[in-house]
Design a protein around this motif. Sequence first.
Motif, PDB file in Angstrom:
ATOM      1  N   PHE A  52      13.620  39.663  69.683  1.00  0.00           N
ATOM      2  CA  PHE A  52      13.036  40.737  69.001  1.00  0.00           C
ATOM      3  C   PHE A  52      14.283  41.832  69.322  1.00  0.00           C
ATOM      4  O   PHE A  52      14.419  42.601  68.180  1.00  0.00           O
ATOM      5  CB  PHE A  52      11.882  41.395  69.944  1.00  0.00           C
ATOM      6  N   SER A  90      16.073  43.539  66.316  1.00  0.00           N
ATOM      7  CA  SER A  90      16.144  44.903  65.972  1.00  0.00           C
ATOM      8  C   SER A  90      17.874  45.682  65.724  1.00  0.00           C
ATOM      9  O   SER A  90      18.183  46.660  64.786  1.00  0.00           O
ATOM     10  CB  SER A  90      16.098  45.769  67.334  1.00  0.00           C
ATOM     11  N   TYR A 114       8.205  40.792  58.028  1.00  0.00           N
ATOM     12  CA  TYR A 114       7.805  40.800  59.428  1.00  0.00           C
ATOM     13  C   TYR A 114       6.587  40.231  59.929  1.00  0.00           C
ATOM     14  O   TYR A 114       6.393  39.439  60.768  1.00  0.00           O
ATOM     15  CB  TYR A 114       7.956  42.297  59.951  1.00  0.00           C
ATOM     16  N   GLN A 157      12.577  39.536  63.707  1.00  0.00           N
ATOM     17  CA  GLN A 157      12.011  40.464  64.824  1.00  0.00           C
ATOM     18  C   GLN A 157      10.329  39.880  64.824  1.00  0.00           C
ATOM     19  O   GLN A 157       9.899  39.909  65.815  1.00  0.00           O
ATOM     20  CB  GLN A 157      11.936  41.836  64.261  1.00  0.00           C
ATOM     21  N   GLU A 194       6.827  46.560  70.543  1.00  0.00           N
ATOM     22  CA  GLU A 194       6.406  45.864  69.340  1.00  0.00           C
ATOM     23  C   GLU A 194       5.610  46.953  68.376  1.00  0.00           C
ATOM     24  O   GLU A 194       5.816  46.842  67.240  1.00  0.00           O
ATOM     25  CB  GLU A 194       5.810  44.643  69.537  1.00  0.00           C
TER      26      GLU A 194
END
Length: 465
Positions: free
Chosen positions: A84, A88, A53, A107, A21
């Motif tokens: 996540f 991506s 985000y 994400q 992350e």
Amino acid sequence: MPLAIKAFVAPLIVACAMFMESVDANVIVTAIPAMARAFGRDPVTLKIAVTSYVLGLGVFIPICGWVADRFGARTVFRTAIGIFVIGSLLCAASNSLATFTLARFVQGVGGAMMVPVGRIIIFRSVRRSEFIRAMNYLSVPAMLGPAVGPLLGGFITTYLHWRLIFFINIPIGIVGIYLTNRYIANSREEHPGPLDWFGFFLSATGGTLLLLGLSLVGGELVPNSVAGAMCAGGAVMVLLYWLHSRRALRPLLDLRFFRVPTFQASVLGGSLFRIGLGAVPFLLPLALQEGLGMTAFKSGSITCASAFGGMFMRSLASRVLHRFGFRQTLMVNAALSGIAIAACGMFFPGTPTWVIWAVVLLGGFFPALQFTSLNSLAYAEIETRDVGRATSLASFVQQVSLGLGVTIAGIALEMSQSMHGHPTLLWADFWPAFFVVGAFSFFSIPVTARLPRNAGLEISRGSRG
């Protein structure tokens, strides 16, 4: 599994997820100019992708503890990694700014669940005698991510393609899910109690509308009237949440913690400080690439200097706090941090690289001390039973302030560009934006100045080492 091995494996799994992350958060900002060209947008417009985000993080962090207790820490943690990774892949496949912004929000939701639930896993899976050692593993991603991310993102963007930066997360995520299934127990609380769903709806909706509306002001995606309506709607929802929190028995975000002086100084004063610091990772790569004409790789090799400055300061933070105390450290260091941020706006074509690198290094040195001090001071007067709820409030405010920093930086940059009359960004457009965000460090000083001189004395005395 033997306890000695468990004390190593569980923290390592969580640390790898946090590293994924952290790298992702730092890798994207270096690639923003290339992404803007691919989407046919002005680079400043991509501030909404960065903000989305942070919003995903801020909105969902407060409910993660309850979700982990309700469904089990292992279930939530591996689901978070999966979300996540899916986010991506969606980022890599995005062909427009709208889809990319949505993918970044996905994400953020995954990241919001990974970090706090990961800490819960460590707390429940290791012996108390091994707890400090286990938590030290989590400091590694926080230090390495900002150093590795810009370099890696710059290299891939310059010599390969920006879409490939999002594939870095795939193998790490798959391995993380496998190891989580194998080595982490699905611990949970039998009776986690009710969740403040209405408060979650109001805070999530209000924060999202307000920040996204601000991000869209003056942009190319929606008319200003729509952005203004979003801001107004968000402000109303935030006001409704404030009224709700005063009546609810256990509100999701308990605003009464702001009555505690040290918590107020840490979170409110710290959030003003974070507005400035949240803007720098967005502004600096743009200034180096769009303003000074550097490649993404050279830009990344400079922006990573702030991470090295932060690493060095962390080794000195305890000594500084022991010597000067929280109040004096926070006030003086906020001014030094603001000056370091504003100094980034003084770069011009022909500025020696070593000078830029040194200024950016200082731009990581002073903020690291501020963050260490603020995070330590936050819980100085909070009862142990209230730490979880106080953390939810602090995390929400901190993430929103970081997103607000990016938004304010983008607005300042757009105004500067408009006043200078440049059709594209030039180096002269950046100094007003850096001065504006640097000023927020100074705005935090009056808040911390209200602290008593001996605030956090027990912690600062105990910090010597």
